[in-house]
Design a protein around this motif. Structure first.
Motif, PDB file in Angstrom:
ATOM      1  N   SER A 155       0.840  -1.198   0.000  1.00  0.00           N
ATOM      2  CA  SER A 155       0.000   0.000   0.000  1.00  0.00           C
ATOM      3  C   SER A 155       0.873   1.246   0.000  1.00  0.00           C
ATOM      4  CB  SER A 155      -0.909   0.010   1.229  1.00  0.00           C
ATOM      5  OG  SER A 155      -0.175   0.393   2.385  1.00  0.00           O
ATOM      6  N   ALA A 156       0.217   2.397  -0.155  1.00  0.00           N
ATOM      7  CA  ALA A 156       0.923   3.676  -0.132  1.00  0.00           C
ATOM      8  C   ALA A 156       1.555   3.947   1.224  1.00  0.00           C
ATOM      9  CB  ALA A 156      -0.036   4.806  -0.497  1.00  0.00           C
ATOM     10  N   ARG A 157       1.135   3.212   2.254  1.00  0.00           N
ATOM     11  CA  ARG A 157       1.724   3.409   3.588  1.00  0.00           C
ATOM     12  C   ARG A 157       3.191   3.001   3.627  1.00  0.00           C
ATOM     13  NH1 ARG A 157      -3.224   1.003   4.462  1.00  0.00           N
ATOM     14  NH2 ARG A 157      -2.322  -1.010   5.044  1.00  0.00           N
ATOM     15  N   LEU A 158       3.638   2.260   2.631  1.00  0.00           N
ATOM     16  CA  LEU A 158       5.056   1.908   2.554  1.00  0.00           C
ATOM     17  C   LEU A 158       5.944   3.148   2.460  1.00  0.00           C
ATOM     18  CD1 LEU A 158       4.936  -1.145   0.126  1.00  0.00           C
ATOM     19  CD2 LEU A 158       5.710  -1.188   2.503  1.00  0.00           C
ATOM     20  N   SER A 160       3.780   5.047  -9.376  1.00  0.00           N
ATOM     21  CA  SER A 160       4.558   6.280  -9.342  1.00  0.00           C
ATOM     22  C   SER A 160       5.961   6.007  -8.805  1.00  0.00           C
ATOM     23  CB  SER A 160       3.857   7.329  -8.470  1.00  0.00           C
ATOM     24  OG  SER A 160       3.757   6.877  -7.126  1.00  0.00           O
ATOM     25  N   LEU A 161       6.790   7.044  -8.790  1.00  0.00           N
ATOM     26  CA  LEU A 161       8.172   6.911  -8.328  1.00  0.00           C
ATOM     27  C   LEU A 161       8.364   7.750  -7.081  1.00  0.00           C
ATOM     28  CD1 LEU A 161      10.958   5.651  -9.136  1.00  0.00           C
ATOM     29  CD2 LEU A 161      11.487   7.876 -10.174  1.00  0.00           C
ATOM     30  N   TRP A 162       8.873   7.122  -6.027  1.00  0.00           N
ATOM     31  CA  TRP A 162       9.218   7.840  -4.799  1.00  0.00           C
ATOM     32  C   TRP A 162      10.734   8.020  -4.775  1.00  0.00           C
ATOM     33  CZ3 TRP A 162       6.186   4.010  -1.183  1.00  0.00           C
ATOM     34  CH2 TRP A 162       4.801   4.233  -1.354  1.00  0.00           C
ATOM     35  N   THR A 163      11.187   9.222  -4.430  1.00  0.00           N
ATOM     36  CA  THR A 163      12.623   9.488  -4.467  1.00  0.00           C
ATOM     37  C   THR A 163      13.085  10.233  -3.220  1.00  0.00           C
ATOM     38  OG1 THR A 163      12.385  11.629  -5.619  1.00  0.00           O
ATOM     39  CG2 THR A 163      12.571   9.645  -6.981  1.00  0.00           C
ATOM     40  N   TRP A 164      14.330   9.971  -2.861  1.00  0.00           N
ATOM     41  CA  TRP A 164      15.030  10.684  -1.792  1.00  0.00           C
ATOM     42  C   TRP A 164      16.468  10.881  -2.265  1.00  0.00           C
ATOM     43  CZ3 TRP A 164      11.560   6.817  -1.094  1.00  0.00           C
ATOM     44  CH2 TRP A 164      10.484   7.038  -0.209  1.00  0.00           C
ATOM     45  N   GLY A 165      17.084  11.986  -1.840  1.00  0.00           N
ATOM     46  CA  GLY A 165      18.483  12.225  -2.185  1.00  0.00           C
ATOM     47  C   GLY A 165      18.632  12.999  -3.479  1.00  0.00           C
ATOM     48  N   THR A 186      11.676  -1.796  -5.893  1.00  0.00           N
ATOM     49  CA  THR A 186      10.310  -1.578  -5.426  1.00  0.00           C
ATOM     50  C   THR A 186      10.304  -1.055  -3.999  1.00  0.00           C
ATOM     51  OG1 THR A 186      10.027  -3.815  -4.533  1.00  0.00           O
ATOM     52  CG2 THR A 186       9.502  -3.484  -6.886  1.00  0.00           C
ATOM     53  N   ALA A 187       9.244  -0.334  -3.671  1.00  0.00           N
ATOM     54  CA  ALA A 187       9.105   0.193  -2.315  1.00  0.00           C
ATOM     55  C   ALA A 187       9.041  -0.932  -1.297  1.00  0.00           C
ATOM     56  CB  ALA A 187       7.857   1.073  -2.225  1.00  0.00           C
ATOM     57  N   VAL A 188       8.361  -2.014  -1.645  1.00  0.00           N
ATOM     58  CA  VAL A 188       8.229  -3.105  -0.688  1.00  0.00           C
ATOM     59  C   VAL A 188       9.577  -3.770  -0.428  1.00  0.00           C
ATOM     60  CG1 VAL A 188       7.586  -4.890  -2.377  1.00  0.00           C
ATOM     61  CG2 VAL A 188       6.854  -5.108  -0.001  1.00  0.00           C
ATOM     62  N   GLU A 208      15.504   5.543  -5.271  1.00  0.00           N
ATOM     63  CA  GLU A 208      14.382   5.632  -6.200  1.00  0.00           C
ATOM     64  C   GLU A 208      13.572   4.347  -6.112  1.00  0.00           C
ATOM     65  OE1 GLU A 208      15.908   6.404 -10.102  1.00  0.00           O
ATOM     66  OE2 GLU A 208      16.405   8.499  -9.648  1.00  0.00           O
ATOM     67  N   LEU A 209      12.303   4.484  -5.706  1.00  0.00           N
ATOM     68  CA  LEU A 209      11.477   3.309  -5.447  1.00  0.00           C
ATOM     69  C   LEU A 209      10.196   3.341  -6.262  1.00  0.00           C
ATOM     70  CD1 LEU A 209      11.775   3.243  -1.545  1.00  0.00           C
ATOM     71  CD2 LEU A 209      13.211   2.045  -3.231  1.00  0.00           C
ATOM     72  N   ASP A 210       9.865   2.205  -6.833  1.00  0.00           N
ATOM     73  CA  ASP A 210       8.608   2.051  -7.555  1.00  0.00           C
ATOM     74  C   ASP A 210       7.490   1.853  -6.538  1.00  0.00           C
ATOM     75  OD1 ASP A 210       9.839   2.161 -10.098  1.00  0.00           O
ATOM     76  OD2 ASP A 210      10.422   0.051  -9.902  1.00  0.00           O
ATOM     77  N   ALA A 211       6.562   2.804  -6.489  1.00  0.00           N
ATOM     78  CA  ALA A 211       5.469   2.756  -5.532  1.00  0.00           C
ATOM     79  C   ALA A 211       4.400   1.765  -5.990  1.00  0.00           C
ATOM     80  CB  ALA A 211       4.861   4.145  -5.380  1.00  0.00           C
ATOM     81  N   PRO A 212       3.553   1.313  -5.062  1.00  0.00           N
ATOM     82  CA  PRO A 212       2.501   0.367  -5.438  1.00  0.00           C
ATOM     83  C   PRO A 212       1.553   0.885  -6.512  1.00  0.00           C
ATOM     84  CG  PRO A 212       2.783   0.376  -3.056  1.00  0.00           C
ATOM     85  CD  PRO A 212       3.623   1.493  -3.592  1.00  0.00           C
ATOM     86  N   ASP A 213       1.364   2.212  -6.602  1.00  0.00           N
ATOM     87  CA  ASP A 213       0.450   2.763  -7.604  1.00  0.00           C
ATOM     88  C   ASP A 213       1.124   3.064  -8.930  1.00  0.00           C
ATOM     89  OD1 ASP A 213       1.966   4.996  -7.057  1.00  0.00           O
ATOM     90  OD2 ASP A 213       0.286   6.266  -6.438  1.00  0.00           O
TER      91      ASP A 213
END
Length: 268
Positions: free
Chosen positions: A158-161, A198-203, A214-216, A191-196
């Motif tokens: 889920s997005a809670r990840l 999209s791409l989540w990034t830090w740094g 993947t985010a998971v 760089e993480l592939d979100a469950p939906d």
């Protein structure tokens, strides 16, 4: 954008409900089932969460009492999760579930009304109320993974990840300090592939050290619920390589993690 304590509280409630759905059908033998955490049963996982919910609530609502208790604990050698688990092994599954429900309800209700920037003491550096609530989401997801592994449930990511990954990234310096190592100057891009999708990034975008996947998988890595070799993360650069070997999102002593080969393919 501003942090919403209400949104964090809602996410914690949703994560709690997912865990509770796995616990509710358990009989006596189910609560006594071993989890991948060595020496810990499902009952131990739940008492751990309930106990630290109570402690987190105290840290936010009565910090002086928390500090006094922390001094006592540190004088006795520091917090010992195994000793905490052993204290509550005489409780039945029903008693543990009622404790968890009540503690979690009180925690969520209290934190909803807090200033997200309020500094609260903890077992390590003080943190904001928002970070404390985020840590409860991370802990619930991580210990929920142990329960899921024990009962053979594959959870839907889920997005809670994002909360789990965010606190894991933020704990990079803490992970180095736990191991008595100096934090490298090199930044790491995550760089993480979100469950939906999209791409989540830090740094920073231009960092040469990178972790992608993947985010998971990153959540499983940074909570030490899977060995790095059993995950499909791509890790580039010496600073990133070192981090994935020692990284942990949770407070306390360095975690022992999981042996390689137990959960090939990752996944939650």
């Amino acid at each position: 954008m501003p942090v919403s304590m209400a949104a964090l509280a809602d996410d914690l409630a949703a994560e709690s409900a997912e865990l509770r759905a796995m616990l509710a059908p358990l009989d006596h033998h189910g609560w006594a089932r071993d989890t991948p955490a060595e020496g810990w049963t499902i009952a131990d996982q739940v008492s751990h969460l309930a106990y630290f919910d109570d402690v987190a609530l105290q840290s936010a609502t009565d910090p002086e009492a928390f500090r006094a208790e922390l001094e006592r604990i540190e004088a006795e050698g520091g917090v010992n999760p195994d000793a905490v688990a052993a204290r509550f092994r005489d409780l039945s599954g029903g008693e543990l579930l009622r404790w968890f429900d009540l503690s979690r309800e009180r925690l969520i209700e209290a934190f909803r009304g807090l200033d997200p920037g309020l500094r609260v003491p903890w077992f390590g550096p003080p943190m904001s109320a928002a970070s404390s609530l985020t840590a409860r989401i991370m802990e619930t997801w991580a210990h929920g993974q142990d329960v899921a592994d024990a009962v053979g449930v594959v959870r839907e990511p889920s997005a809670r990840l994002r909360h789990v990954a965010h606190i894991g990234v933020g704990a990079r310096a803490f992970s180095y300090a736990l191991h008595g190592r100096e934090l490298p100057a090199a930044a790491v891009r995550v760089e993480l592939d979100a469950p939906d999708g999209s791409l989540w990034t830090w740094g920073p975008d231009d960092a040469t050290d990178r972790i992608t996947g993947t985010a998971v998988d990153f959540a499983l890595l940074i909570t030490q619920r899977r060995h790095r070799d059993d995950l499909a993360l791509v890790v580039t650069g010496p600073a990133a390589q070192e981090w994935v070997e020692i990284g942990q999102a949770f407070a306390g002593e360095p975690g022992t993690g999981r042996e390689p080969g137990l959960f090939v393919g990752g996944g939650a």
